[in-house]
Design a protein around this motif. Structure first.
Motif, PDB file in Angstrom:
ATOM      1  N   THR A  12       6.250   0.102   3.358  1.00 58.62           N
ATOM      2  CA  THR A  12       6.595   1.529   3.422  1.00 58.62           C
ATOM      3  C   THR A  12       5.412   2.368   3.893  1.00 58.62           C
ATOM      4  OG1 THR A  12       8.159   1.221   1.621  1.00 58.62           O
ATOM      5  CG2 THR A  12       7.489   3.477   2.094  1.00 58.62           C
ATOM      6  N   LEU A  13       4.284   2.199   3.234  1.00 63.24           N
ATOM      7  CA  LEU A  13       3.069   2.931   3.639  1.00 63.24           C
ATOM      8  C   LEU A  13       2.353   2.055   4.665  1.00 63.24           C
ATOM      9  CD1 LEU A  13       1.879   4.239   0.152  1.00 63.24           C
ATOM     10  CD2 LEU A  13       3.132   5.477   1.917  1.00 63.24           C
ATOM     11  N   ASN A  52      -0.997   8.237   9.678  1.00 63.28           N
ATOM     12  CA  ASN A  52      -0.371   9.221  10.555  1.00 63.28           C
ATOM     13  C   ASN A  52      -0.765  10.627  10.109  1.00 63.28           C
ATOM     14  OD1 ASN A  52       1.249  10.850  12.109  1.00 63.28           O
ATOM     15  ND2 ASN A  52       3.164   9.810  11.595  1.00 63.28           N
ATOM     16  N   ALA A 110      -1.004  13.479  -0.738  1.00 70.64           N
ATOM     17  CA  ALA A 110      -0.612  14.336   0.376  1.00 70.64           C
ATOM     18  C   ALA A 110      -0.821  15.806   0.055  1.00 70.64           C
ATOM     19  CB  ALA A 110       0.846  14.089   0.748  1.00 70.64           C
ATOM     20  N   THR A 142       3.316  13.140   7.254  1.00 73.89           N
ATOM     21  CA  THR A 142       2.099  12.318   7.314  1.00 73.89           C
ATOM     22  C   THR A 142       2.324  11.008   6.572  1.00 73.89           C
ATOM     23  OG1 THR A 142       1.194  13.278   5.287  1.00 73.89           O
ATOM     24  CG2 THR A 142       0.625  14.364   7.381  1.00 73.89           C
ATOM     25  N   ASN A 143       1.392  10.095   6.727  1.00 77.99           N
ATOM     26  CA  ASN A 143       1.489   8.818   6.038  1.00 77.99           C
ATOM     27  C   ASN A 143       0.107   8.191   5.939  1.00 77.99           C
ATOM     28  OD1 ASN A 143       3.565   6.928   4.977  1.00 77.99           O
ATOM     29  ND2 ASN A 143       2.645   5.515   6.441  1.00 77.99           N
ATOM     30  N   TRP A 154      -5.632   2.031  -0.174  1.00 80.00           N
ATOM     31  CA  TRP A 154      -4.962   3.075   0.600  1.00 80.00           C
ATOM     32  C   TRP A 154      -5.953   3.640   1.605  1.00 80.00           C
ATOM     33  CZ3 TRP A 154      -4.548   2.542  -4.702  1.00 80.00           C
ATOM     34  CH2 TRP A 154      -3.271   2.210  -5.165  1.00 80.00           C
TER      35      TRP A 154
END
Length: 176
Positions: A46-47, A51, A70, A80-81, A149
């Motif tokens: 998913t993540l 972006n 975020a 965004t990601n 992350w």
């Protein structure tokens, strides 16, 4: 008699050589290896991309995609990601390495340099409180997992050429 004397002297000489060979000493060292399960690092389903969203070619300040939340993004687009990497293997220390910068290139050959922000935690739900992970630093797998992350920043844009810019963030891990 001379022959016997010569033979006796030669025999005594060789006996002396043999006795000096006992001056040698020896030592040993133990050898071992710990075999661990395969170490894996996989991009989350998913993540799965970094972006920054859609931003203006004249964005006046640094564009920050916060890896923790975020809600802390600055000057990004609305969609965004961050990327999430799932690290798996045996519990214990693992050293993480990644690119210090990523060059994003447009179809027209224009570039922007992104500086990654990398954070991590052994619990997947702890993203908001995850701590920075420097390249070359050690993280500790717990329950055979660690989560990383990746967000980052790009500098202010002054009449930046329009287009879609893309690049590749590289990350690797190895057991200590």
């Amino acid at each position: 008699m001379k022959t016997i004397l010569k033979s006796l002297v030669i025999a005594i000489f060789f006996v002396g050589l043999v006795s000096t060979s006992y001056a040698q000493k020896a030592a040993t060292a133990p050898a071992s290896a710990e075999i661990l399960q395969d170490l894996t690092i996989v991009l989350d389903g998913t993540l799965n991309a970094i972006n920054f969203g859609r931003v203006s070619s004249t964005t006046p300040g640094t564009i920050v995609l916060d890896a923790n939340s975020a809600a802390s993004n600055v000057n990004t687009g609305t969609v965004t990601n961050v990327a999430q990497f799932d690290l798996g293997g045996a519990n214990g220390g693992v050293t993480v390495f990644y690119d210090p910068t990523v060059t994003l290139t447009s179809g027209g050959g224009l570039t922007i340099v992104m500086t990654p922000e990398v954070i991590g935690d052994a619990v997947e739900t702890n993203r908001a409180t995850a701590i920075p992970v420097a390249s070359g630093s050690t993280v500790t797998l717990a329950d055979n997992a660690f989560f990383i992350w990746v967000g980052g920043s790009i500098p202010a844009l002054t009449a930046q050429g329009v287009g879609t810019y893309s690049g590749t963030f590289n990350i690797s891990a190895e057991y200590n």
